[in-house]
Write an enzyme that holds these catalytic residues in place. Structure first.
Site, PDB file in Angstrom:
ATOM      1  N   ARG A  71       0.465  -1.031  -0.125  1.00  0.00           N
ATOM      2  CA  ARG A  71       0.283  -0.079  -0.022  1.00  0.00           C
ATOM      3  C   ARG A  71       1.091   1.387  -0.313  1.00  0.00           C
ATOM      4  O   ARG A  71       0.423   2.515  -0.270  1.00  0.00           O
ATOM      5  CB  ARG A  71      -0.415   0.165   1.167  1.00  0.00           C
ATOM      6  CG  ARG A  71      -1.860  -1.257   0.922  1.00  0.00           C
ATOM      7  CD  ARG A  71      -2.984  -0.489   2.386  1.00  0.00           C
ATOM      8  NE  ARG A  71      -1.797  -1.293   3.384  1.00  0.00           N
ATOM      9  CZ  ARG A  71      -2.403  -1.320   4.926  1.00  0.00           C
ATOM     10  NH1 ARG A  71      -3.830  -0.515   5.042  1.00  0.00           N
ATOM     11  NH2 ARG A  71      -1.594  -2.119   5.812  1.00  0.00           N
ATOM     12  N   TYR A 201      -7.438 -13.838  14.043  1.00  0.00           N
ATOM     13  CA  TYR A 201      -6.923 -13.864  12.984  1.00  0.00           C
ATOM     14  C   TYR A 201      -6.588 -15.121  12.359  1.00  0.00           C
ATOM     15  O   TYR A 201      -7.024 -15.516  11.239  1.00  0.00           O
ATOM     16  CB  TYR A 201      -5.368 -13.045  13.454  1.00  0.00           C
ATOM     17  CG  TYR A 201      -4.094 -14.095  12.776  1.00  0.00           C
ATOM     18  CD1 TYR A 201      -4.044 -12.558  11.787  1.00  0.00           C
ATOM     19  CD2 TYR A 201      -3.660 -15.127  12.560  1.00  0.00           C
ATOM     20  CE1 TYR A 201      -2.854 -12.873  11.134  1.00  0.00           C
ATOM     21  CE2 TYR A 201      -2.093 -15.264  12.330  1.00  0.00           C
ATOM     22  CZ  TYR A 201      -2.084 -14.255  11.570  1.00  0.00           C
ATOM     23  OH  TYR A 201      -0.971 -14.752  10.868  1.00  0.00           O
ATOM     24  N   LYS A 205      -6.453 -17.710   8.637  1.00  0.00           N
ATOM     25  CA  LYS A 205      -5.530 -18.334   7.761  1.00  0.00           C
ATOM     26  C   LYS A 205      -5.995 -19.868   7.710  1.00  0.00           C
ATOM     27  O   LYS A 205      -4.993 -20.697   6.991  1.00  0.00           O
ATOM     28  CB  LYS A 205      -4.350 -17.491   8.895  1.00  0.00           C
ATOM     29  CG  LYS A 205      -3.927 -16.809   9.051  1.00  0.00           C
ATOM     30  CD  LYS A 205      -3.288 -16.420   7.247  1.00  0.00           C
ATOM     31  CE  LYS A 205      -2.122 -15.647   7.335  1.00  0.00           C
ATOM     32  NZ  LYS A 205      -2.229 -15.149   6.187  1.00  0.00           N
TER      33      LYS A 205
END
Length: 352
Positions: A71, A201, A205
Site C-alpha cells: 500500500r 486472526y 489463516k
C-alpha cells in the site's frame, strides 16, 4: 506454544524425533531445483517490509525480475532500492513496484493487468502472496468488524489474487508450457493449532489453508502446469510483529514464552529453499514442523514416508503439551478475572 519447556518428557520425545528426522530425510531432497527463478518474473504482495521484502531481495539475488506490491509507495521505494542492490545481474534484471490495497474487493485484476503490461505483455511466472496483518485479541472482546477486517486482508487478499492469476494461467487459450507457474500463499502455523488470543486472526489463516488444499486438487483438472505452495511461518521479528505485540493479550505472551522468533531473512531463505525442493506445505522452524505434522489431516504430503511417520509420532507430544497450555490459561484466568477488564488494566499500566 512453548514446546521445549512444557515437560521433560517432551524434551525426550523431541530428541527421538530429531533422530528420526535425520535418519529418514538424509538425502531425501537431493533432486534438481523445482522452482528456478533466474530470468523469471515474480510478483510479491506485502513486499515493503518483513518477510515479503526479504523474499524479494533474495529472489533478486538469484536472478529474478521482481514486482513489489504494497500500500505504501515510500516503503516500496526503499524496498526497491534494496532489491536493485541485491540483483545478480543489474544489466539484465528488471524491477518495479505497484501500489495496491489487497483488503479491497476487486483489487487483483487491475493489479495483474498493470504487472503483465510492465512484463511486456507476457504472463507472470510466480506470484507470492505475503501481505497480511495480525492484531491479536479475544474474539469476544472486540467488535465483529475487527474479525471481518482480518478476514479481508488475511484471507480475501490472497484468495482474490489466487482466483485472478489462476484464471489467467489456466484459461482455455493459455499456453501449455514445460515449466510450471507457481502460486505461493502465506498462511500461519496457527492454521495447524489455534492459540488463545488470536481469535480474530486464526480463522482467516485456517480458511486459506482450506482453500489451498482444495485448489491443489482442482489444478489437477487443467492441462496447464501450475504448482501451488503454502508457507506457514511462526513468529517473525518484523515491524508487523512489533505492531502485533501492542494488542496481544498477556496470557497469549505467556503461552508463547520461549517460542523462537525468526528473522524475516531466515524465514524467507528457508521458504525459498523448500520451494526449490518442490514442497507444498512449507514450515520455517522446528516448532512449525511439529505443528504441521500434528495437523496434516487430508492435506497433501511433502514426503509420504517422513510425514506419515511424524503424524504417528506427534500425538505423544500432545499428551504433554496440551495439559500444560490449558493449565497456563486456567491459572491466568483465576489470577486476573474477567477478560473484559484486561484492556483497562493494560491502558492504566501504559499511562503509569
Amino acid at each position: 506454544m512453548d514446546f521445549i519447556s512444557s515437560s521433560p518428557w517432551t524434551n525426550i520425545a523431541i530428541a527421538i524425533l530429531i533422530v528420526l528426522i535425520t535418519t529418514v530425510t538424509m538425502g531425501a531432497f537431493s533432486s534438481k531445483n523445482q522452482m528456478p527463478v533466474e530470468g523469471k518474473t515474480i510478483l510479491i504482495t506485502g513486499a515493503s517490509e518483513g518477510m515479503g521484502r526479504s523474499a524479494a531481495v533474495q529472489l533478486a539475488a538469484k536472478g529474478a525480475h521482481i514486482i513489489l506490491v504494497s500500500r505504501s509507495a515510500p516503503k516500496l521505494e526503499a524496498a526497491l532500492a534494496d532489491v536493485k542492490a541485491a540483483a545478480r545481474d543489474p544489466s539484465t534484471q528488471r524491477f518495479t513496484y505497484l501500489t495496491a490495497d489487497v483488503s479491497q474487493p476487486d483489487y487483483a485484476a487491475p493489479l495483474l493487468a498493470s504487472a503483465v503490461s510492465w512484463n511486456n505483455g507476457q504472463p507472470l511466472d510466480i506470484v507470492w502472496c505475503v501481505a497480511g496483518t495480525s492484531t491479536p485479541d479475544f474474539w469476544l472482546e472486540v467488535p465483529i468488524t475487527h474479525a471481518r477486517s482480518q478476514m479481508d486482508i488475511n484471507f480475501w487478499g490472497s484468495a482474490e489474487m489466487a482466483h485472478a492469476i489462476l484464471r489467467q494461467w489456466c484459461a482455455a487459450d493459455a499456453p501449455v508450457v514445460p515449466e510450471p507457474k507457481h502460486l505461493i500463499l502465506t498462511s500461519s502455523v496457527l492454521a495447524f493449532f489455534p492459540v488463545l488470543g488470536y481469535g480474530p486472526y486464526t480463522p482467516a489463516k485456517s480458511a486459506l489453508r482450506g482453500l489451498a488444499d482444495t485448489l491443489v486438487q482442482e489444478l489437477e483438472m487443467y492441462p496447464q502446469k501450475v504448482k501451488l505452495h503454502v508457507v506457514y511461518p511462526a513468529s517473525i521479528g518484523s515491524p508487523g510483529f512489533e505492531r502485533e505485540n501492542m494488542t496481544k493479550p498477556e496470557v497469549t505472551k505467556k503461552i508463547e514464552e520461549g517460542d523462537p522468533v525468526q528473522s524475516p531473512d531466515d524465514v524467507a531463505a528457508g521458504a525459498i529453499r523448500k520451494l526449490e525442493q518442490g514442497q507444498y506445505f512449507i514450515t520455517s522452524a522446528f516448532l512449525g514442523h511439529l505443528m504441521r505434522w500434528g495437523a496434516l489431516g487430508g492435506s497433501p504430503r511433502n514426503s509420504w514416508l517422513v510425514d506419515t511417520l511424524m503424524c504417528c509420532f506427534l500425538p505423544i507430544i500432545w499428551i504433554f503439551v496440551l495439559p500444560d497450555i490449558y493449565s497456563k490459561i486456567r491459572k491466568y484466568a483465576k489470577e486476573h478475572g474477567h477478560p473484559a477488564t484486561y484492556r483497562t488494566k493494560h491502558i492504566q499500566d501504559v499511562k503509569s
